[in-house]
Design a protein around this motif. Structure first.
Motif, PDB file in Angstrom:
ATOM      1  N   VAL A  44       0.833  -1.202   0.000  1.00  0.00           N
ATOM      2  CA  VAL A  44       0.000   0.000   0.000  1.00  0.00           C
ATOM      3  C   VAL A  44       0.871   1.256   0.000  1.00  0.00           C
ATOM      4  N   LEU A  66      -0.129  -5.515  -5.880  1.00  0.00           N
ATOM      5  CA  LEU A  66      -0.979  -5.654  -4.697  1.00  0.00           C
ATOM      6  C   LEU A  66      -2.120  -6.622  -4.972  1.00  0.00           C
ATOM      7  N   VAL A 116      -9.966  -2.079  -5.195  1.00  0.00           N
ATOM      8  CA  VAL A 116      -8.589  -1.786  -5.600  1.00  0.00           C
ATOM      9  C   VAL A 116      -8.371  -2.241  -7.036  1.00  0.00           C
ATOM     10  N   ALA A 129      -6.927   1.191  -1.428  1.00  0.00           N
ATOM     11  CA  ALA A 129      -5.849   0.387  -0.839  1.00  0.00           C
ATOM     12  C   ALA A 129      -5.618   0.780   0.619  1.00  0.00           C
ATOM     13  N   ARG A 130      -5.650   2.070   0.893  1.00  0.00           N
ATOM     14  CA  ARG A 130      -5.450   2.521   2.280  1.00  0.00           C
ATOM     15  C   ARG A 130      -6.600   2.063   3.171  1.00  0.00           C
ATOM     16  N   ALA A 133      -6.076  -1.595   3.980  1.00  0.00           N
ATOM     17  CA  ALA A 133      -5.045  -1.788   5.002  1.00  0.00           C
ATOM     18  C   ALA A 133      -5.577  -1.455   6.394  1.00  0.00           C
TER      19      ALA A 133
END
Length: 184
Positions: A44, A66, A116, A129-130, A133
């Motif tokens: 990420v 990713l 994503v 993506a953040r 996470a």
């Protein structure tokens, strides 16, 4: 009068009813969770950094890396937990609601992974993506701090036996975690 619940009480019960194999299994799961979290953070961070500098080519390359890791490692890990770990936790007092919540988080993680993959702008892929996470970090804390202690304290559960089906996932992921830790 019953003894009040303390971490010490749980540890005494855990060591009375479980083997060193159970302790080793719990530690292996926690270690694997830490590896997964670190690898996801690295992916990420690399993706967000590429988006911030405005490199579309690098952003999409990082997104593809990713996405491949999510499909190869993270999502199979979640599926393995649902088949091996969560059924045993669900049979424990108070476990059913916890497991239902964990499965719901797996659905959210899967949806964010799809977001994503489907993102069409650097900002969208970086924010998705953040978010993934962040959800995963909270999810792992619950697995490590709620699910595993629940199973470790259960007198009728051998954690070592329960996670036997996870060994293939753990071994494969541990060997590739180092390879994926620093996305190329």
């Amino acid at each position: 009068m019953s003894q009040p619940y303390t971490d010490h009480t749980l540890k005494d019960r855990t060591h009375d009813t479980h083997t060193l194999g159970d302790d080793a299994a719990a530690e292996a799961i926690r270690r694997h969770h830490a590896e997964l979290a670190a690898t996801l953070r690295d992916h990420v961070t690399a993706l967000v950094d590429a988006a911030e500098v405005g490199s579309s080519r690098q952003t999409w390359q990082r997104r593809d890396q990713l996405t491949a890791w999510l499909h190869d490692e993270l999502l199979p890990h979640a599926a393995a937990e649902e088949s091996a770990l969560y059924p045993a936790a669900a049979t424990q007092p108070g476990g059913r609601l916890l497991v239902d919540g964990m499965v719901a988080e797996h659905r959210t993680i899967t949806e964010l992974a799809a977001e994503v993959e489907a993102a069409r702008t650097p900002v969208h892929v970086a924010t998705a993506a953040r978010a993934l996470a962040a959800v995963f970090e909270v999810h792992l804390a619950k697995e490590n701090d709620l699910i595993l202690p629940l199973l470790e304290a259960a007198p009728d559960v051998s954690l070592a036996d329960t996670v036997a089906g996870l060994h293939a996932v753990l071994g494969r992921a541990e060997s590739s975690a180092t390879r994926c830790a620093t996305p190329a």
